[in-house]
Design an enzyme around this catalytic site. Structure first.
Site, short mmCIF file in Angstrom:
data_model
loop_
_atom_site.label_atom_id
_atom_site.label_comp_id
_atom_site.label_asym_id
_atom_site.label_seq_id
_atom_site.Cartn_x
_atom_site.Cartn_y
_atom_site.Cartn_z
CD GLN A 128 7.05 2.02 -5.63
OE1 GLN A 128 6.22 2.91 -5.38
NE2 GLN A 128 7.39 1.72 -6.86
CB VAL A 132 4.45 -5.75 1.06
CG1 VAL A 132 4.55 -4.24 1.22
CG2 VAL A 132 3.10 -6.15 0.47
CG HIS A 160 5.85 1.11 -0.05
ND1 HIS A 160 5.13 1.24 -1.21
CD2 HIS A 160 6.52 2.28 0.10
CE1 HIS A 160 5.35 2.45 -1.73
NE2 HIS A 160 6.20 3.09 -0.96
CB CYS A 189 2.94 -6.82 23.61
SG CYS A 189 3.04 -8.16 22.39
CB CYS A 223 -0.38 -10.73 19.96
SG CYS A 223 1.06 -10.94 21.01
CB CYS A 231 -0.18 -10.07 24.64
SG CYS A 231 -0.57 -8.80 23.42
N GLY A 245 8.20 -1.91 -13.52
CA GLY A 245 6.87 -2.24 -13.03
C GLY A 245 6.31 -1.30 -12.00
CB SER A 304 2.08 3.74 -11.96
OG SER A 304 1.90 3.86 -10.55
CD GLU A 359 -0.05 1.19 -18.77
OE1 GLU A 359 -0.72 0.46 -19.53
OE2 GLU A 359 -0.52 1.80 -17.78
N1 APR Z 1 5.76 -6.06 -16.17
C1 APR Z 1 6.19 -4.80 -15.89
N2 APR Z 1 5.37 -3.79 -15.55
C2 APR Z 1 4.05 -4.06 -15.50
C3 APR Z 1 3.52 -5.34 -15.77
C4 APR Z 1 4.44 -6.37 -16.11
N3 APR Z 1 4.02 -7.61 -16.39
N4 APR Z 1 2.17 -5.28 -15.62
C5 APR Z 1 1.88 -4.01 -15.25
N5 APR Z 1 3.00 -3.28 -15.19
C6 APR Z 1 3.15 -1.88 -14.82
C7 APR Z 1 1.96 -1.00 -15.07
O1 APR Z 1 2.00 -0.47 -16.39
C8 APR Z 1 2.16 0.11 -14.02
O2 APR Z 1 2.99 1.14 -14.54
O3 APR Z 1 3.34 -1.85 -13.41
C9 APR Z 1 2.89 -0.61 -12.90
C10 APR Z 1 2.01 -0.88 -11.68
O4 APR Z 1 1.66 0.37 -11.14
P1 APR Z 1 0.86 0.42 -9.74
O5 APR Z 1 -0.26 -0.55 -9.77
O6 APR Z 1 0.58 1.87 -9.48
O7 APR Z 1 1.89 -0.15 -8.66
P2 APR Z 1 3.08 0.61 -7.97
O8 APR Z 1 3.70 1.60 -8.91
O9 APR Z 1 3.96 -0.41 -7.38
O10 APR Z 1 2.35 1.41 -6.79
C11 APR Z 1 3.17 2.08 -5.87
O11 APR Z 1 1.23 2.59 -4.53
O12 APR Z 1 -0.76 1.88 -3.72
C12 APR Z 1 0.54 2.10 -3.38
O13 APR Z 1 1.76 1.06 -1.68
C13 APR Z 1 1.23 0.83 -2.94
O14 APR Z 1 3.51 0.15 -3.33
C14 APR Z 1 2.33 0.63 -3.95
C15 APR Z 1 2.54 2.03 -4.51
#
Ligand code: APR
Length: 254
Positions: free
Chosen positions: A101, A103, A119, A130, A148, A150, A187, A189, A215
């Protein structure tokens, strides 16, 4: 047997591994997550800065307030132990497809060869006028919004809220999730769909689903079989060592 040893055995035995990653895997590379304490959405209201409507309404403001800072964080970031660990699994001969997810392009920088950027990516910009595509790193972001030749305004090739995921990326993600024996969820949520559906697709196809996260998430105890509670940078190095040892034992016919 420790949780890490158990996961190492799952990885060693797996034919195809799919990995869903989110912002957490890049936290140790200096890029904050979106949600939770210190998250980007604590500082920037996503409805004001992360929707396609907000961007088109005032691209200069979105670039000046959020995108310029995000670009700086990404340009300074280097792959962390989580990204590097996943690339090492490939080097050990495992088939690994990363559905990210993020970028920031850090999985590719770490050496992962099969990465689906669900994403989009901040590595490229596209002209609203363009359609020309350019490399963000080669674009002068001294004046925002960037333009750009253009004269059109440039937007990042990320998917804003309110935009569709590329059908080809979605199809490939579903295929990787439905075809894997093991899905690692690192990593994220698991708040945002359709990315958060991929672990369910894997589960329904009979795969084991294991999370690595400090968590619990929306998947824990419902979709995922196990949560290795910890940071990606803490879990991945011992996990890779255990996988290497397990593969060696397997090689000896243990
Ligand atoms: N290692 C592993 N996980 C971690 C760490 C770490 N060091 N630090 C934080 N986390 C976990 C958090 O506990 C949480 O569950 O990473 C997760 C981050 O969650 P979000 O901030 O919600 O990110 P993400 O799940 O990628 O969001 C998804 O939401 O806002 C949109 O487009 C955006 O791609 C993004 C999408």
């Amino acid at each position: 047997m420790t949780r890490i040893d158990r996961l190492a055995r799952r990885i060693a035995r797996a034919g195809r591994i799919a990995v869903l990653t989110g912002a957490g895997v890049s936290v140790e590379s200096g890029i904050p997550p979106f949600r939770g304490r210190g998250g980007l959405w604590e500082r920037f209201d996503p409805m004001e800065y992360a929707t396609i409507g907000a961007f088109l309404n005032d691209p200069g403001k979105v670039w000046r307030v959020m995108l310029g800072e995000l670009n700086g964080l990404i340009m300074r970031a280097r792959p962390g132990a989580g990204h590097i660990g996943l690339a090492k699994l490939e080097a050990l001969g495992k088939s690994v497809t990363v559905i990210t997810q993020n970028v920031d392009g850090l999985h590719q920088q770490a050496g992962s060869s099969a990465v689906i950027e669900l994403h989009g990516t901040f590595a490229r910009l596209r002209c609203l006028n363009c359609g020309a595509v350019s490399a963000t790193a080669a674009t002068d972001l001294g004046i925002l919004p960037p333009r750009c030749p253009c004269g059109g305004i440039l937007r990042p090739a990320c998917i804003f809220f309110g935009e569709e995921i590329l059908p080809s990326d979605l199809l490939r993600s579903r295929q990787a999730s439905a075809g894997c024996d093991l899905m690692l969820v690192i990593g994220t949520s698991a708040n945002v769909h359709p990315a958060a559906l991929m672990p369910l697709v894997a589960k329904q196809a009979g795969a084991a689903v294991v999370e690595i996260n400090p968590e619990p998430t929306a998947l824990t105890g419902r979709i995922s079989d196990e949560l290795l509670c910890g940071k990606a940078g803490e879990v991945m190095p011992p996990l890779l060592a255990a996988v290497q040892a397990t593969l060696t034992d397997f090689g000896r016919g243990a």
